[in-house]
Design a protein around this motif. Structure first.
Motif, PDB file in Angstrom:
ATOM      1  N   LEU A 204      59.020  83.030  37.391  1.00  0.00           N
ATOM      2  CA  LEU A 204      58.752  83.525  36.041  1.00  0.00           C
ATOM      3  C   LEU A 204      57.271  83.729  35.763  1.00  0.00           C
ATOM      4  N   GLY A 205      56.445  83.585  36.785  1.00  0.00           N
ATOM      5  CA  GLY A 205      55.027  83.839  36.622  1.00  0.00           C
ATOM      6  C   GLY A 205      54.219  82.573  36.382  1.00  0.00           C
ATOM      7  N   VAL A 206      52.925  82.749  36.230  1.00  0.00           N
ATOM      8  CA  VAL A 206      52.014  81.628  36.010  1.00  0.00           C
ATOM      9  C   VAL A 206      52.150  81.154  34.569  1.00  0.00           C
ATOM     10  N   ALA A 207      52.432  79.870  34.421  1.00  0.00           N
ATOM     11  CA  ALA A 207      52.507  79.270  33.086  1.00  0.00           C
ATOM     12  C   ALA A 207      51.149  78.733  32.652  1.00  0.00           C
ATOM     13  N   PHE A 208      50.451  78.082  33.581  1.00  0.00           N
ATOM     14  CA  PHE A 208      49.124  77.521  33.305  1.00  0.00           C
ATOM     15  C   PHE A 208      48.173  77.932  34.423  1.00  0.00           C
ATOM     16  N   LYS A 209      46.950  78.222  34.062  1.00  0.00           N
ATOM     17  CA  LYS A 209      45.920  78.520  35.051  1.00  0.00           C
ATOM     18  C   LYS A 209      44.689  77.686  34.740  1.00  0.00           C
ATOM     19  N   ASP A 210      43.709  77.783  35.603  1.00  0.00           N
ATOM     20  CA  ASP A 210      42.453  77.037  35.451  1.00  0.00           C
ATOM     21  C   ASP A 210      42.699  75.526  35.448  1.00  0.00           C
ATOM     22  N   LEU A 211      43.655  75.080  36.264  1.00  0.00           N
ATOM     23  CA  LEU A 211      43.857  73.641  36.409  1.00  0.00           C
ATOM     24  C   LEU A 211      42.634  73.043  37.107  1.00  0.00           C
ATOM     25  N   PRO A 212      42.323  71.775  36.841  1.00  0.00           N
ATOM     26  CA  PRO A 212      41.096  71.183  37.382  1.00  0.00           C
ATOM     27  C   PRO A 212      41.097  71.156  38.910  1.00  0.00           C
ATOM     28  N   PRO A 213      40.096  71.757  39.548  1.00  0.00           N
ATOM     29  CA  PRO A 213      40.059  71.804  41.024  1.00  0.00           C
ATOM     30  C   PRO A 213      39.771  70.434  41.618  1.00  0.00           C
ATOM     31  N   GLY A 214      40.421  70.148  42.743  1.00  0.00           N
ATOM     32  CA  GLY A 214      40.170  68.904  43.474  1.00  0.00           C
ATOM     33  C   GLY A 214      40.700  67.653  42.820  1.00  0.00           C
ATOM     34  N   GLU A 215      41.391  67.783  41.688  1.00  0.00           N
ATOM     35  CA  GLU A 215      41.936  66.620  40.986  1.00  0.00           C
ATOM     36  C   GLU A 215      43.386  66.413  41.404  1.00  0.00           C
ATOM     37  N   GLU A 216      43.762  65.165  41.632  1.00  0.00           N
ATOM     38  CA  GLU A 216      45.134  64.884  42.048  1.00  0.00           C
ATOM     39  C   GLU A 216      46.084  65.101  40.875  1.00  0.00           C
ATOM     40  N   LEU A 217      47.078  65.954  41.107  1.00  0.00           N
ATOM     41  CA  LEU A 217      48.035  66.309  40.074  1.00  0.00           C
ATOM     42  C   LEU A 217      49.447  65.941  40.530  1.00  0.00           C
ATOM     43  N   PHE A 218      50.266  65.483  39.576  1.00  0.00           N
ATOM     44  CA  PHE A 218      51.588  64.949  39.864  1.00  0.00           C
ATOM     45  C   PHE A 218      52.656  65.678  39.049  1.00  0.00           C
ATOM     46  N   PRO A 219      53.805  66.002  39.638  1.00  0.00           N
ATOM     47  CA  PRO A 219      54.932  66.440  38.804  1.00  0.00           C
ATOM     48  C   PRO A 219      55.277  65.349  37.801  1.00  0.00           C
ATOM     49  N   ALA A 220      55.651  65.746  36.594  1.00  0.00           N
ATOM     50  CA  ALA A 220      55.932  64.769  35.539  1.00  0.00           C
ATOM     51  C   ALA A 220      56.939  65.348  34.558  1.00  0.00           C
ATOM     52  N   VAL A 221      57.682  64.465  33.902  1.00  0.00           N
ATOM     53  CA  VAL A 221      58.627  64.870  32.860  1.00  0.00           C
ATOM     54  C   VAL A 221      58.529  63.873  31.714  1.00  0.00           C
ATOM     55  N   SER A 222      58.968  64.310  30.542  1.00  0.00           N
ATOM     56  CA  SER A 222      59.074  63.390  29.409  1.00  0.00           C
ATOM     57  C   SER A 222      60.325  63.724  28.620  1.00  0.00           C
ATOM     58  N   SER A 223      60.912  62.688  27.994  1.00  0.00           N
ATOM     59  CA  SER A 223      62.193  62.849  27.314  1.00  0.00           C
ATOM     60  C   SER A 223      62.301  61.874  26.158  1.00  0.00           C
ATOM     61  N   VAL A 224      63.133  62.234  25.179  1.00  0.00           N
ATOM     62  CA  VAL A 224      63.470  61.316  24.087  1.00  0.00           C
ATOM     63  C   VAL A 224      64.980  61.074  24.054  1.00  0.00           C
ATOM     64  N   ARG A 225      65.699  61.602  25.032  1.00  0.00           N
ATOM     65  CA  ARG A 225      67.163  61.569  25.041  1.00  0.00           C
ATOM     66  C   ARG A 225      67.688  60.368  25.814  1.00  0.00           C
ATOM     67  N   GLY A 226      68.433  59.496  25.143  1.00  0.00           N
ATOM     68  CA  GLY A 226      69.067  58.386  25.825  1.00  0.00           C
ATOM     69  C   GLY A 226      70.095  58.887  26.824  1.00  0.00           C
ATOM     70  N   GLY A 227      70.067  58.343  28.030  1.00  0.00           N
ATOM     71  CA  GLY A 227      70.984  58.768  29.075  1.00  0.00           C
ATOM     72  C   GLY A 227      70.515  59.946  29.890  1.00  0.00           C
TER      73      GLY A 227
END
Length: 282
Positions: A204-227
């Protein structure tokens, strides 16, 4: 052999069926580097890049024994996040995230973060993308978030500015958020500093650009839904180097065959060793 292969390929009738999905009309072209990576066989599921972190997660997230799945406890007035055990500083990387649309609720966000992103907060909020240390895509509203601000809708051509999209959808439908299916691929190009997503087999294309170079980046999620149960798997990656010629040729053949004829690779007029390569690399 090249002539006989060409005759076999172009003598076939394309038996692919038109898709009723909205996403093919929103797809953008991929680089050869990403296309080859997406076409490659996944690495072993036990790869440590497939693990959620045992340490960096909200106390309201419970990890499975294999560390590939997290489940949010039914806690009220809390926003909860988790990030992967291993991050990356360079290269192109693709992760698969499985998250049932029936178990998302509001403020369901997928994206990336660095090591300083908060992973728990009071109330119901966008957590991944809620600060300057993370970048998130809210699945229910299709909004992009960074530094606590909405940056607009994703995909960017959601407003049907392209003529191809107008042929298939009425303007009224442009106001309705896309229903994002269970399987989402997160595409992080740490070399280019970009983050994008693949849905229903479409980049679907680039969502974010200009991410910080050389910085360790991790997949992540957040939720408010029980279960809410969210599964992570690292699929593959690539270095900055251009793809090998053999991989590009294999990709071209796979693309021509289409999804419905991938099992016909063994019928190609090729030596058995090359047939095996085409089958094994997909």
């Amino acid at each position: 052999m090249g002539l006989s292969l060409s005759a076999w390929l172009y003598g076939r009738v394309d038996d692919s069926h038109p898709s009723s999905s909205a996403f093919p009309h929103l797809a953008v072209p991929t680089s050869s580097r990403l296309a080859v990576t997406l076409n490659s066989s996944p690495v072993a599921s036990e790869d440590p890049h497939s693990h959620w972190s045992l340490v960096h997660h909200s106390p309201h997230f419970l990890l499975s024994d294999c560390k590939q799945e997290v489940t949010r406890s039914p806690v009220e007035l809390s926003s909860d996040g988790v990030r992967a055990e291993m991050g990356v500083k360079s290269g192109l990387h693709v992760w698969e995230v499985l998250w049932s649309s029936n178990l998302r609720g509001s403020h369901a966000v997928i994206g990336i973060s660095n090591q300083n992103c908060p992973l728990q907060a009071s109330g119901y909020n966008v957590l991944i993308g809620g600060d300057s240390e993370s970048w998130g895509w809210e699945l229910k509203t299709n909004q992009l978030w960074h530094a606590g601000q909405s940056l607009g809708l994703y995909p960017e051509n959601r407003k049907w500015g392209h003529s191809e999209a107008r042929k298939h959808f009425m303007p009224k439908e442009a106001e309705t958020p896309l229903n994002i299916p269970e399987r989402i691929l997160l595409v992080l190009d740490a070399d280019a500093g970009t983050l994008g997503f693949v849905v229903d087999g479409c980049f679907l294309g680039v969502a974010f650009k200009d991410l910080p170079p050389g910085e360790e980046l991790f997949p992540a999620v957040s939720s408010v839904r029980g279960g809410a149960s969210i599964r992570l798997r690292y699929l593959n990656g690539a270095t900055r180097d251009p793809p090998a010629l053999m991989a590009l040729c294999g990709l071209s053949i796979h693309q021509f065959l289409g999804k419905d004829r991938q099992n016909q690779a063994e019928k190609l007029p090729l030596p058995p060793r090359l047939q095996h390569y085409l089958i094994s690399c997909h």
